[in-house]
Enzyme design. Structure first.
Site, mmCIF file in Angstrom:
data_model
loop_
_atom_site.group_PDB
_atom_site.id
_atom_site.type_symbol
_atom_site.label_atom_id
_atom_site.label_comp_id
_atom_site.label_asym_id
_atom_site.label_seq_id
_atom_site.Cartn_x
_atom_site.Cartn_y
_atom_site.Cartn_z
ATOM 1 N N LYS A 130 0.624 -1.032 -0.344
ATOM 2 C CA LYS A 130 -0.010 0.261 0.109
ATOM 3 C C LYS A 130 0.905 1.216 -0.294
ATOM 4 O O LYS A 130 0.274 2.501 -0.760
ATOM 5 C CB LYS A 130 -1.317 0.256 1.829
ATOM 6 C CG LYS A 130 -2.038 -1.269 1.367
ATOM 7 C CD LYS A 130 -2.650 -0.896 3.003
ATOM 8 C CE LYS A 130 -2.047 -1.344 4.028
ATOM 9 N NZ LYS A 130 -1.002 -2.606 4.293
ATOM 10 N N ARG A 165 12.141 -1.827 11.132
ATOM 11 C CA ARG A 165 11.424 -1.537 12.238
ATOM 12 C C ARG A 165 11.094 -2.598 12.876
ATOM 13 O O ARG A 165 11.108 -3.321 12.540
ATOM 14 C CB ARG A 165 9.845 -1.180 10.919
ATOM 15 C CG ARG A 165 9.776 -0.207 9.844
ATOM 16 C CD ARG A 165 7.711 0.200 8.857
ATOM 17 N NE ARG A 165 7.351 -0.401 9.613
ATOM 18 C CZ ARG A 165 5.461 -0.572 9.950
ATOM 19 N NH1 ARG A 165 5.951 0.401 8.125
ATOM 20 N NH2 ARG A 165 4.682 -1.304 10.036
ATOM 21 N N ARG A 175 0.566 -9.250 14.162
ATOM 22 C CA ARG A 175 0.093 -8.151 12.778
ATOM 23 C C ARG A 175 -0.648 -9.038 11.891
ATOM 24 O O ARG A 175 -1.722 -7.806 11.417
ATOM 25 C CB ARG A 175 1.370 -7.524 12.649
ATOM 26 C CG ARG A 175 1.474 -6.645 13.590
ATOM 27 C CD ARG A 175 3.028 -5.330 13.111
ATOM 28 N NE ARG A 175 2.781 -5.147 11.729
ATOM 29 C CZ ARG A 175 3.644 -4.720 10.631
ATOM 30 N NH1 ARG A 175 5.135 -5.456 10.836
ATOM 31 N NH2 ARG A 175 3.563 -3.555 9.681
ATOM 32 N N ARG A 215 11.671 -6.023 4.993
ATOM 33 C CA ARG A 215 11.816 -4.158 4.350
ATOM 34 C C ARG A 215 12.555 -3.529 5.184
ATOM 35 O O ARG A 215 12.658 -4.103 6.297
ATOM 36 C CB ARG A 215 9.755 -3.772 5.009
ATOM 37 C CG ARG A 215 10.072 -2.627 5.506
ATOM 38 C CD ARG A 215 8.560 -1.852 4.337
ATOM 39 N NE ARG A 215 7.537 -2.612 6.057
ATOM 40 C CZ ARG A 215 5.846 -2.692 6.007
ATOM 41 N NH1 ARG A 215 6.095 -2.581 4.836
ATOM 42 N NH2 ARG A 215 5.328 -2.654 6.965
HETATM 43 P P1 ADP Z 1 2.341 -1.779 3.319
HETATM 44 O O1 ADP Z 1 2.625 -0.571 3.215
HETATM 45 O O2 ADP Z 1 1.254 -2.732 2.537
HETATM 46 O O3 ADP Z 1 2.647 -2.129 4.698
HETATM 47 P P2 ADP Z 1 4.746 -2.077 1.909
HETATM 48 O O4 ADP Z 1 4.614 -0.971 0.250
HETATM 49 O O5 ADP Z 1 5.741 -0.908 2.936
HETATM 50 O O6 ADP Z 1 3.769 -1.936 2.431
HETATM 51 O O7 ADP Z 1 5.759 -2.775 1.191
HETATM 52 C C1 ADP Z 1 6.329 -3.749 2.189
HETATM 53 C C2 ADP Z 1 7.673 -4.382 1.388
HETATM 54 O O8 ADP Z 1 7.255 -5.052 0.424
HETATM 55 C C3 ADP Z 1 8.389 -3.662 1.407
HETATM 56 O O9 ADP Z 1 10.221 -3.674 1.754
HETATM 57 C C4 ADP Z 1 8.775 -2.966 -0.468
HETATM 58 O O10 ADP Z 1 9.528 -3.127 -1.297
HETATM 59 C C5 ADP Z 1 7.923 -4.700 -1.073
HETATM 60 N N1 ADP Z 1 6.971 -4.230 -2.518
HETATM 61 C C6 ADP Z 1 6.303 -3.556 -2.142
HETATM 62 N N2 ADP Z 1 5.798 -4.148 -3.822
HETATM 63 C C7 ADP Z 1 5.915 -5.484 -3.569
HETATM 64 C C8 ADP Z 1 5.963 -5.453 -4.871
HETATM 65 N N3 ADP Z 1 5.191 -5.561 -6.201
HETATM 66 N N4 ADP Z 1 6.511 -6.968 -5.189
HETATM 67 C C9 ADP Z 1 7.711 -7.271 -4.062
HETATM 68 N N5 ADP Z 1 8.020 -6.543 -3.078
HETATM 69 C C10 ADP Z 1 7.541 -5.307 -3.405
HETATM 70 P P1 AMP Z 2 1.686 0.472 9.313
HETATM 71 O O1 AMP Z 2 2.751 1.429 9.343
HETATM 72 O O2 AMP Z 2 0.133 0.615 8.682
HETATM 73 O O3 AMP Z 2 2.237 -1.330 8.987
HETATM 74 O O4 AMP Z 2 1.208 0.943 11.272
HETATM 75 C C1 AMP Z 2 2.276 -0.130 12.133
HETATM 76 C C2 AMP Z 2 1.240 0.262 13.133
HETATM 77 O O5 AMP Z 2 1.244 1.133 13.468
HETATM 78 C C3 AMP Z 2 0.023 -0.583 13.407
HETATM 79 O O6 AMP Z 2 0.703 -2.527 13.607
HETATM 80 C C4 AMP Z 2 -0.841 -0.197 14.073
HETATM 81 O O7 AMP Z 2 -0.314 -0.756 15.544
HETATM 82 C C5 AMP Z 2 -0.274 0.995 14.142
HETATM 83 N N1 AMP Z 2 -1.356 1.706 13.399
HETATM 84 C C6 AMP Z 2 -1.310 2.378 11.938
HETATM 85 N N2 AMP Z 2 -2.742 2.103 11.865
HETATM 86 C C7 AMP Z 2 -3.079 2.412 12.677
HETATM 87 C C8 AMP Z 2 -4.281 2.306 12.484
HETATM 88 N N3 AMP Z 2 -5.863 3.094 11.723
HETATM 89 N N4 AMP Z 2 -5.192 1.815 13.743
HETATM 90 C C9 AMP Z 2 -4.412 1.651 14.963
HETATM 91 N N5 AMP Z 2 -3.281 0.986 14.639
HETATM 92 C C10 AMP Z 2 -2.697 1.636 13.582
#
Ligand code: ADP
Ligand code: AMP
Length: 217
Positions: A13, A160, A171, A127
């Protein structure tokens, strides 16, 4: 354009929202990024969120909704937004619906990123994130040119705390219990569109562009 990007942690995302928000000139509203910034500055909100965040639990709705209300009242959000990581449960989805309605708008679409669990685990554990600008990399799938250094700003890349394997599994569980029910919620409202979230990052971006543009016609 008012969009929600929905999907499990690691679905891509943030990767897609960052580029598409820039392309469409609307803000990416990423609650996870906002919480990390609040924790880094040790603000009262950041201190309140940290205990939940570190365990991979959802941060309480009142904290998140305070943050979202403040963000949506900023002028750039008048042009639209991509919600990334929000809403994460039904109460948040209902609150977002009310907020958008009170501002005289509607959501255009909720884009669901469909990605298998083994792929999510690979993505989350590899990541790496830039401490300075928040750009996201992957050790194998999207590596930076120089190891440990952000291509965009030269900042330091870090893992992270909540991307360690034990927390990642929890998660994904929290997602399945609390967030996945939003699929039916938004399907019922006729807003849900699904994209296959596996494959090349550019191909997925193109798929999102085309489903979103089709809905706006
Ligand atoms: P989210 O915001 O949904 O938690 P991220 O955008 O941070 O996910 O992506 C999670 C991990 O996967 C990151 O390390 C990113 O670089 C990698 N990633 C994102 N899109 C792809 C893809 N299409 N193929 C492989 N790896 C990806
Ligand atoms: P994310 O970066 O979206 O993966 O979020 C990391 C962490 O932030 C999650 O595991 C939750 O602890 C907190 N978090 C992010 N967005 C929300 C939300 N909309 N509601 C509650 N917790 C959140």
């Amino acid at each position: 354009m008012r969009l929600v990007f929905l999907g499990p942690p690691g679905a891509g995302k943030g990767t897609q929202a960052r580029d598409l928000a820039r392309e469409w000139n609307i803000p990416q509203v990423a609650t996870g990024d906002m919480l990390r910034a609040a924790m880094a500055s040790a603000s009262p909100l950041g201190r309140e969120a940290k205990q939940y965040y570190d365990r991979g639990e959802l941060v309480p709705d009142d904290v998140i909704l305070r943050m979202i209300k403040a963000r949506l009242s900023e002028s750039d959000a008048g042009r639209g937004f991509i919600m990334d990581g929000f809403p994460r449960n039904l109460a948040q989805a209902e609150a977002l619906g009310r907020l958008v309605k009170d501002l005289g708008h509607t959501l255009d679409a909720v884009v669901y990123f469909d990605v298998s669990e083994p792929e999510l685990l690979r993505r989350l554990t590899g990541r790496r994130v830039c401490r300075q600008c928040g750009a996201t990399y992957h050790l194998v799938f999207a590596p930076p040119t120089r190891p440990g250094v952000c291509d965009r700003c030269g900042g330091e890349l870090y893992q992270r705390d909540d991307d360690r394997e034990e927390t990642v599994k929890h998660r994904l569980d929290v997602y399945a219990r609390q967030t996945a029910p939003l699929l039916d919620h938004y399907r019922g409202q006729g807003l849900l569109v699904t994209v296959k979230g596996e494959g090349a990052i550019d191909t997925i971006r193109e798929a999102i562009r085309s489903v979103v543009e089709a809905r706006r016609r």
